[in-house]
Design a protein around this motif. Structure first.
Motif, PDB file in Angstrom:
ATOM      1  N   VAL A  35       0.818  -1.213   0.000  1.00 15.89           N
ATOM      2  CA  VAL A  35       0.000   0.000   0.000  1.00 15.89           C
ATOM      3  C   VAL A  35       0.852   1.264   0.000  1.00 15.89           C
ATOM      4  O   VAL A  35       0.394   2.313  -0.436  1.00 15.89           O
ATOM      5  N   TRP A  36       2.094   1.156   0.473  1.00 18.19           N
ATOM      6  CA  TRP A  36       2.945   2.351   0.547  1.00 18.19           C
ATOM      7  C   TRP A  36       3.315   2.887  -0.828  1.00 18.19           C
ATOM      8  O   TRP A  36       3.704   4.036  -0.964  1.00 18.19           O
ATOM      9  N   LEU A  37       3.150   2.063  -1.839  1.00 19.92           N
ATOM     10  CA  LEU A  37       3.402   2.534  -3.205  1.00 19.92           C
ATOM     11  C   LEU A  37       2.412   3.613  -3.628  1.00 19.92           C
ATOM     12  O   LEU A  37       2.633   4.301  -4.618  1.00 19.92           O
ATOM     13  N   PHE A  38       1.318   3.765  -2.850  1.00 13.31           N
ATOM     14  CA  PHE A  38       0.362   4.826  -3.181  1.00 13.31           C
ATOM     15  C   PHE A  38       1.022   6.198  -3.127  1.00 13.31           C
ATOM     16  O   PHE A  38       0.623   7.107  -3.860  1.00 13.31           O
ATOM     17  N   LEU A  39       2.041   6.343  -2.296  1.00 16.37           N
ATOM     18  CA  LEU A  39       2.687   7.653  -2.162  1.00 16.37           C
ATOM     19  C   LEU A  39       3.323   8.100  -3.481  1.00 16.37           C
ATOM     20  O   LEU A  39       2.940   9.152  -4.010  1.00 16.37           O
ATOM     21  N   PRO A  40       4.258   7.349  -4.065  1.00 17.93           N
ATOM     22  CA  PRO A  40       4.811   7.811  -5.340  1.00 17.93           C
ATOM     23  C   PRO A  40       3.829   7.685  -6.509  1.00 17.93           C
ATOM     24  O   PRO A  40       3.794   8.559  -7.381  1.00 17.93           O
ATOM     25  N   VAL A  41       3.013   6.631  -6.521  1.00 21.13           N
ATOM     26  CA  VAL A  41       2.096   6.439  -7.652  1.00 21.13           C
ATOM     27  C   VAL A  41       1.129   7.618  -7.776  1.00 21.13           C
ATOM     28  O   VAL A  41       0.951   8.187  -8.853  1.00 21.13           O
ATOM     29  N   SER A  42       0.495   7.990  -6.678  1.00 21.94           N
ATOM     30  CA  SER A  42      -0.485   9.083  -6.742  1.00 21.94           C
ATOM     31  C   SER A  42       0.186  10.422  -7.061  1.00 21.94           C
ATOM     32  O   SER A  42      -0.380  11.243  -7.791  1.00 21.94           O
ATOM     33  N   GLU A  43       1.392  10.640  -6.555  1.00 21.30           N
ATOM     34  CA  GLU A  43       2.091  11.903  -6.839  1.00 21.30           C
ATOM     35  C   GLU A  43       2.546  11.976  -8.299  1.00 21.30           C
ATOM     36  O   GLU A  43       2.478  13.027  -8.926  1.00 21.30           O
ATOM     37  N   ILE A  44       3.021  10.845  -8.842  1.00 21.86           N
ATOM     38  CA  ILE A  44       3.440  10.821 -10.250  1.00 21.86           C
ATOM     39  C   ILE A  44       2.240  11.083 -11.155  1.00 21.86           C
ATOM     40  O   ILE A  44       2.319  11.896 -12.088  1.00 21.86           O
ATOM     41  N   LEU A  45       1.127  10.422 -10.882  1.00 25.60           N
ATOM     42  CA  LEU A  45      -0.077  10.630 -11.693  1.00 25.60           C
ATOM     43  C   LEU A  45      -0.563  12.076 -11.609  1.00 25.60           C
ATOM     44  O   LEU A  45      -0.936  12.675 -12.621  1.00 25.60           O
ATOM     45  N   THR A  46      -0.550  12.642 -10.415  1.00 26.86           N
ATOM     46  CA  THR A  46      -0.982  14.038 -10.257  1.00 26.86           C
ATOM     47  C   THR A  46      -0.058  14.979 -11.009  1.00 26.86           C
ATOM     48  O   THR A  46      -0.527  15.912 -11.680  1.00 26.86           O
ATOM     49  N   ALA A  47       1.250  14.751 -10.932  1.00 28.53           N
ATOM     50  CA  ALA A  47       2.200  15.606 -11.641  1.00 28.53           C
ATOM     51  C   ALA A  47       1.990  15.529 -13.151  1.00 28.53           C
ATOM     52  O   ALA A  47       2.057  16.551 -13.849  1.00 28.53           O
ATOM     53  N   LEU A  48       1.706  14.332 -13.657  1.00 24.35           N
ATOM     54  CA  LEU A  48       1.453  14.185 -15.101  1.00 24.35           C
ATOM     55  C   LEU A  48       0.188  14.940 -15.507  1.00 24.35           C
ATOM     56  O   LEU A  48       0.170  15.634 -16.531  1.00 24.35           O
TER      57      LEU A  48
END
Length: 182
Positions: free
Chosen positions: A162-175
């Motif tokens: 679940v901790w992968l939500f941190l980079p995954v959600s930030e990368i998607l938001t930045a894109l």
């Protein structure tokens, strides 16, 4: 105010979606995140926002882009330093919080998300300064609530950490923020 509302809702939702044994790590990650995020994002953008607002009002796009680029460089340099420190010092940081469970992976996931959160925050501030409030609020909602919650649900379904939500959600938001800036 919207930022605080979405952040509070995110904490509630994340706590509901993360298994009980990980809640201690979630609390620690929230504390580290507040500290790590405030330096490059709040500090840099609180300085740049009034300048961007004036330049946008004067329709001086070239100077506004210059300020935005300078703010981005400054925030990213600070983020790189904080990211490197968190990667190296993850076990020590965990010990400071007296967390017995191995939380190094969660700390490193947070660290890897910081640069992308800076980009999203810069975009939201730029939209806000230019009077594009809807775009600014969309980036904030995506970054703080919608994409983190959606990422946790998908990661749980895939059986991934679940901790992968941190980079995954930030990368998607930045894109998405980058697409909105075009």
């Amino acid at each position: 105010a919207l930022n605080n509302l979405f952040l509070s809702l995110r904490i509630v939702m994340v706590n509901m979606l993360i298994p009980d044994p990980m809640l201690v790590i979630a609390a620690m990650i929230n504390s580290i995140s507040d500290f790590a995020w405030c330096m490059p994002n709040s500090g840099v953008m609180n300085t740049a926002s009034p300048l961007l607002g004036v330049l946008e009002g004067e329709r001086d796009a070239k100077e506004a882009r210059g300020i935005l680029h300078l703010a981005a460089k400054t925030a990213l340099l600070i983020c790189l330093a904080v990211t490197a420190a968190l990667f190296v010092l993850a076990p020590f940081v965990s010990a400071l919080f007296n967390v017995e469970a191995d939380s190094s992976f969660a700390i490193r996931c947070l660290a890897s998300s910081l640069i992308f959160s800076s980009l999203s925050t810069l975009a939201a501030s730029y939209f806000n300064a230019g009077g594009r409030i809807l775009r600014s609020n969309l980036v904030i909602a995506l970054r703080l609530l919608i994409l983190p919650v959606a990422s946790i649900i998908v990661l749980n379904a895939l059986g991934l950490s679940v901790w992968l939500f941190l980079p995954v959600s930030e990368i998607l938001t930045a894109l998405i923020a980058a697409l909105l800036m075009r």
